[in-house]
Design a protein around this motif. Structure first.
Motif, short mmCIF file in Angstrom:
data_model
loop_
_atom_site.label_atom_id
_atom_site.label_comp_id
_atom_site.label_asym_id
_atom_site.label_seq_id
_atom_site.Cartn_x
_atom_site.Cartn_y
_atom_site.Cartn_z
N ASN A 1 0.77 106.63 156.65
CA ASN A 1 -0.09 107.12 157.73
C ASN A 1 -1.18 106.09 158.01
O ASN A 1 -2.02 105.82 157.15
CB ASN A 1 -0.71 108.46 157.31
N PRO A 2 -1.19 105.50 159.22
CA PRO A 2 -2.20 104.47 159.52
C PRO A 2 -3.63 105.00 159.59
O PRO A 2 -4.58 104.23 159.53
CB PRO A 2 -1.75 103.91 160.87
N ASP A 3 -3.80 106.31 159.67
CA ASP A 3 -5.14 106.90 159.72
C ASP A 3 -5.67 107.28 158.34
O ASP A 3 -6.82 107.71 158.22
CB ASP A 3 -5.14 108.14 160.62
N ASN A 4 -4.85 107.13 157.32
CA ASN A 4 -5.25 107.44 155.95
C ASN A 4 -6.27 106.41 155.48
O ASN A 4 -6.16 105.22 155.78
CB ASN A 4 -4.02 107.43 155.04
N GLY A 5 -7.26 106.85 154.72
CA GLY A 5 -8.31 105.95 154.25
C GLY A 5 -7.80 104.82 153.38
O GLY A 5 -8.27 103.68 153.49
N SER B 1 -7.31 96.51 156.11
CA SER B 1 -8.47 95.68 156.47
C SER B 1 -8.61 94.49 155.52
O SER B 1 -8.90 93.37 155.95
CB SER B 1 -9.76 96.51 156.49
N THR C 1 -4.75 103.50 153.40
CA THR C 1 -4.01 102.58 154.27
C THR C 1 -4.95 101.71 155.09
O THR C 1 -4.73 100.50 155.22
CB THR C 1 -3.07 103.36 155.20
N LYS C 2 -6.01 102.32 155.61
CA LYS C 2 -7.00 101.54 156.38
C LYS C 2 -7.68 100.50 155.50
O LYS C 2 -7.88 99.36 155.92
CB LYS C 2 -8.05 102.48 156.98
#
Length: 120
Positions: free
Chosen positions: A57-61, A68, A63-64
């Motif tokens: 999930n690209p919105d998961n913390g 980054s 993953t973010k």
């Protein structure tokens, strides 16, 4: 200078030996830090590849956070290859960046170890 009665060594000689040991120990610690840092960078890039290929999930913390850091650690390799498949693009570009980190880390630790051996 006063001689140490038990060893016959000058005090300044003992200090030199202590400094030499401290230098070798410090350089050994620094070499380990470089090795761990480079390995951690390569591992983070590999985790980014796994998360991307695994459709995390690209919105998961997590993953973010990984994405980054991976962007920064890729050092310009992010757009080296431009295949049509976006997953293949991530595998190639971030995989090459991870290999780069491992090679640079290996070279740096070999140089530091050689310096440490040569200053004996």
């Amino acid at each position: 200078m006063a001689d140490d009665v038990s060893t016959g060594a000058h005090r300044s000689g003992v200090r030199r030996d202590d400094l030499r040991r401290a230098w070798h120990r410090g350089l050994g610690v620094f070499t380990s830090v470089v090795r761990w840092f480079g390995t951690a960078c390569a591992a983070l890039l590999a985790v980014h590849v796994v998360l991307t290929v695994g459709n995390a999930n690209p919105d998961n913390g997590i993953t973010k956070f990984v994405a980054s850091w991976a962007e920064w650690l890729a050092l310009g390799f992010q757009d080296l290859f431009m295949p049509a498949d976006p997953k293949l693009e991530v595998i190639l570009n971030y995989g090459v960046a991870a290999i780069f980190w491992l090679i640079i880390t290996s070279m740096a630790t070999r140089i530091l170890s050689a310096v440490n051996r040569s200053s004996t």
